[in-house]
Structures are given as structure tokens and as C-alpha cells.
Design a protein around this motif. Sequence first.
Motif, PDB file in Angstrom:
ATOM      1  N   ARG A 164       0.834  -1.211   0.000  1.00 23.23           N
ATOM      2  CA  ARG A 164       0.000   0.000   0.000  1.00 23.23           C
ATOM      3  C   ARG A 164       0.867   1.259   0.000  1.00 23.23           C
ATOM      4  N   LYS A 165       1.988   1.192   0.679  1.00 29.02           N
ATOM      5  CA  LYS A 165       2.878   2.352   0.708  1.00 29.02           C
ATOM      6  C   LYS A 165       3.474   2.616  -0.676  1.00 29.02           C
ATOM      7  N   ALA A 166       3.861   1.537  -1.394  1.00 34.72           N
ATOM      8  CA  ALA A 166       4.391   1.679  -2.761  1.00 34.72           C
ATOM      9  C   ALA A 166       3.335   2.243  -3.697  1.00 34.72           C
ATOM     10  N   GLU A 167       2.103   1.781  -3.536  1.00 32.33           N
ATOM     11  CA  GLU A 167       1.005   2.293  -4.382  1.00 32.33           C
ATOM     12  C   GLU A 167       0.773   3.779  -4.134  1.00 32.33           C
ATOM     13  N   LEU A 168       0.868   4.175  -2.860  1.00 32.34           N
ATOM     14  CA  LEU A 168       0.675   5.595  -2.535  1.00 32.34           C
ATOM     15  C   LEU A 168       1.798   6.439  -3.120  1.00 32.34           C
ATOM     16  N   ASP A 169       3.025   5.952  -3.062  1.00 28.38           N
ATOM     17  CA  ASP A 169       4.150   6.701  -3.627  1.00 28.38           C
ATOM     18  C   ASP A 169       3.960   6.906  -5.132  1.00 28.38           C
ATOM     19  N   LEU A 224       2.241  10.418  -9.874  1.00 22.58           N
ATOM     20  CA  LEU A 224       1.344  10.678 -11.006  1.00 22.58           C
ATOM     21  C   LEU A 224       0.497  11.919 -10.760  1.00 22.58           C
ATOM     22  N   ALA A 225       0.127  12.128  -9.503  1.00 22.91           N
ATOM     23  CA  ALA A 225      -0.699  13.297  -9.199  1.00 22.91           C
ATOM     24  C   ALA A 225       0.079  14.580  -9.408  1.00 22.91           C
ATOM     25  N   LYS A 226       1.371  14.547  -9.166  1.00 24.48           N
ATOM     26  CA  LYS A 226       2.183  15.751  -9.361  1.00 24.48           C
ATOM     27  C   LYS A 226       2.290  16.122 -10.836  1.00 24.48           C
ATOM     28  N   THR A 227       2.262  15.102 -11.734  1.00 24.68           N
ATOM     29  CA  THR A 227       2.342  15.378 -13.174  1.00 24.68           C
ATOM     30  C   THR A 227       0.971  15.639 -13.796  1.00 24.68           C
ATOM     31  N   GLY A 228      -0.070  15.475 -12.988  1.00 23.58           N
ATOM     32  CA  GLY A 228      -1.418  15.714 -13.472  1.00 23.58           C
ATOM     33  C   GLY A 228      -2.025  14.542 -14.193  1.00 23.58           C
ATOM     34  N   ASN A 229      -1.413  13.365 -14.059  1.00 24.07           N
ATOM     35  CA  ASN A 229      -1.918  12.200 -14.781  1.00 24.07           C
ATOM     36  C   ASN A 229      -2.781  11.287 -13.889  1.00 24.07           C
ATOM     37  N   LEU A 257      -9.131  11.919  -6.638  1.00 21.56           N
ATOM     38  CA  LEU A 257      -9.907  10.902  -5.947  1.00 21.56           C
ATOM     39  C   LEU A 257      -9.116   9.600  -5.809  1.00 21.56           C
ATOM     40  N   GLN A 258      -8.380   9.229  -6.848  1.00 23.52           N
ATOM     41  CA  GLN A 258      -7.585   8.002  -6.776  1.00 23.52           C
ATOM     42  C   GLN A 258      -6.419   8.165  -5.784  1.00 23.52           C
ATOM     43  N   LEU A 259      -5.896   9.369  -5.671  1.00 24.78           N
ATOM     44  CA  LEU A 259      -4.831   9.614  -4.697  1.00 24.78           C
ATOM     45  C   LEU A 259      -5.367   9.452  -3.279  1.00 24.78           C
ATOM     46  N   ASP A 260      -6.548   9.952  -3.024  1.00 18.58           N
ATOM     47  CA  ASP A 260      -7.169   9.806  -1.703  1.00 18.58           C
ATOM     48  C   ASP A 260      -7.446   8.340  -1.398  1.00 18.58           C
ATOM     49  N   THR A 261      -7.820   7.587  -2.426  1.00 18.32           N
ATOM     50  CA  THR A 261      -8.082   6.154  -2.233  1.00 18.32           C
ATOM     51  C   THR A 261      -6.801   5.414  -1.847  1.00 18.32           C
ATOM     52  N   ALA A 262      -5.678   5.771  -2.444  1.00 17.17           N
ATOM     53  CA  ALA A 262      -4.400   5.135  -2.124  1.00 17.17           C
ATOM     54  C   ALA A 262      -3.993   5.434  -0.676  1.00 17.17           C
ATOM     55  N   ARG A 263      -4.212   6.638  -0.275  1.00 16.52           N
ATOM     56  CA  ARG A 263      -3.901   7.000   1.108  1.00 16.52           C
ATOM     57  C   ARG A 263      -4.780   6.224   2.096  1.00 16.52           C
ATOM     58  N   SER A 264      -6.063   6.065   1.771  1.00 17.80           N
ATOM     59  CA  SER A 264      -6.982   5.321   2.631  1.00 17.80           C
ATOM     60  C   SER A 264      -6.585   3.854   2.715  1.00 17.80           C
ATOM     61  N   ASN A 265      -6.150   3.293   1.577  1.00 16.80           N
ATOM     62  CA  ASN A 265      -5.733   1.882   1.585  1.00 16.80           C
ATOM     63  C   ASN A 265      -4.514   1.661   2.479  1.00 16.80           C
ATOM     64  N   LEU A 266      -3.575   2.608   2.481  1.00 13.04           N
ATOM     65  CA  LEU A 266      -2.399   2.479   3.345  1.00 13.04           C
ATOM     66  C   LEU A 266      -2.796   2.569   4.817  1.00 13.04           C
TER      67      LEU A 266
END
Length: 390
Positions: A142-147, A152-157, A161-170
Motif C-alpha cells: 500500500r505504501k508503494a502504491e501511494l508513492d 502521477l498526481a504531481k504530473t497531473g496524470n 480521488l484516486q490519490l485519496d483512495t491510495a492513502r486510505s488503503n495504506l
Amino acid sequence: MPRIRFHKLAAIVVLIGFAAWMATGEFSSVGSVAANKAKAAEVEQGKAPDAGKPKTVAEPKAPLRTVAVVTPPRKTYARAIRISGLTEADKRAVLATRVAGVIDKLPVKQGQHVKTGDLVLMLAAEEKISMVDNAKQLVAQRKAELDAAERLAKTGNLPKLQLDTARSNLTQAQSQLDTAQAELDRNEVKAPFDGVIDRVPVELGSSVMQGSEVATILKLDPIIARGEISERDLGYLKLGDKASVRLVNGQTVEGTVRYISRDASSATRTFRVEIAIPNADGSVPAGMTAEIGLSALPTDAIMLPRSVVTLGDKGDLGIRAVGKDNKVAFFPIDLVDDTPTGLVLGGIPADARIIVAGQELVKEGDEVKPVEADQATINRLIGEATAGTQ
């Protein structure tokens, strides 16, 4: 015939006159006067009945009783309070299991010193260990997925919502790891403080129930000497006072007062006192009988032989002394210390002359003849007091 009648008439007149004289009582007064005159004459001539008797003389007073007195020098003595007690561990804990299981690890034995957090016992827990390992791997994933999501979020790709989901999964994976670790920790028994293992009533490989006792741990540094102090002596102590503890085996150690109870025992009306004694080498065991000597605030006092102490009219212990009027007075004793050479007593007036010989033969209010006791008498009394303590 006429001559005879005249004699009869004269006799009758005389008889009547005598009767009248008797009636007046003049004869008694004449006799009284004569008697008084005779008595007066006898007194003048020294012939009176009481004239030769000696006059009454007051009896002489009994001689005053002689007592030996001394005015001992006054010094400042530390008030000593001695009580009986025993030693005990500073901390004592009975360790028990929180779950049932089979003992898989038992790395300690009786008498072993341990540190806080050291493993004392562990139950077999293969499934729980596996659950912890799986939870750790999931957290890493989960930590690797969040990283990756953050890059990807920094490049705008990647949508937010998917970034928030990764944080919740961790966060969820970390919670699962904490739960699995807590379940595994229930199978372990660790030392709650630095100490020595005093008892291990179980064996490696044996099965235990939840709550079973598996070890006893003691903290013996410092070792505590515990005793009970009377309500009369309570006001003389304070935290930090020095104390001497003599053990039943003859060993003497020093410590300080660390605790004074403010709640008296309902049965004895005494207060618990604790003395902390350094015991890094563990030489002083717990549960040993001890005599605790407490040194309280110094006070002005005098030292006297034990033989001087007597009973007052009310049955209380004290000493008899002679005042300026040479009369006996009684002073209740304030025992400051009891030493091999005599008693240290406080509360006695500075000008009091203490009776050291003859105090049992006099009572309060008696007038006596005080004489200063010679050094030989004082030495004899001290010698008797010393011999009585041996």
C-alpha cells in the motif's frame, strides 16, 4: 415558875434566830471566802496542787531526709525513635498470561536479573506470526502504491480521488498490522520494570490457561524497610530524614525516610513509615526482620542513669528533683533516646536538681536536705545502668 418560863422563851428565840441565819445562806459565802484565802496562801507558798507540774513543751521536728542531687550538663541530642519492622521489595509483580496456549519460549530462570521490556515467556503463536507477516507485506504494498499515486498526481496524470483512495488503503493496511501485532503481543509476557525473577512456576512446553501465573519479579534496589510509628512520635519525622536499619542477621544499613502515612491503622493507631535503602548488589533480601532507628529533630536534653526514673503519684514515669525551696517536685520524662550509658531526657527545667539517690524514699512536696552527689556515686549509677543493658 416564872424563871422556868423565861428560859423556855429564850431557847425559842435562839432557835428562831438560828433558823433565820441558815435561811440566808451567809455561812456558805463565809466558807468560800475562807477557802479562797487558804488556796491563795498555798499558791504563794508553792503548795498548790499544779504548782509543781512542768509546763507542756512542743515536740521537736523530725530531721529532714538527705538526698543526693546532681545538675547534669545540658546538650543538644538528636531524638531517636526505634521501631520494629521488616524489609520488602520496592516493587513486586506477579506476571500472568493474557491468553491460553502452550509455552514456546521461556528465556528466564529464578534469580535472573532482567530489564524493562525483556521477554519472560512466549506462547506458541504460528498463525498470529503469519498474520503479522502478511500485514507487514500489505503495508509495504500500500505504501508503494501511494508513492506511485503521488508521483502521477504531481504530473497531473492521476485524479485526486484516486490519490485519496491510495492513502486510505495504506491507513487500512497499517490498522490491520497493528491489530495483528496486538494479537501476537498477547502471547508474550515481558518484564514491566528492572528487577530479579524470584519465581517461575511453569515449564517450557507446558499448557497454561488465560490468567495463569508464570513468574514473579521483584525490584530490590532500593530495598524498603517498613515499620509502624506511634501517633506521639509522628510529629518528629519528615521526609528525607536519615535512618539506620539493623537487620536480624546483625547487618546495619543506612537509608532515608521516603514515605510517612497520614492515615492511622484503625487497629493499632499507628502510621506506616517506609525507609528506602540502596541495594544495588542485592545483599539485603526482602522479608527480613529489622529494627529501624529514626533520627528526628535535635532537642535540648540531659543524660541520666536508668535508676533515676521512678513512678509519680499518677503512675506515670518521671524523675524527682529538688526546687529552690528544697521541696521535692516530679517531672514526667520525655524520652529522647535510650543509649547504653543512660537515658536522654527532655522537658526538664534547667535549674532542677535531679535526685539520683533517695528518690524512692520521698514524695512530691516533701522538704529535704539536698547534697551534691559525688563523682563516685554518679559513676556507680552509670555503671549499674550500663551493666543492665548488657
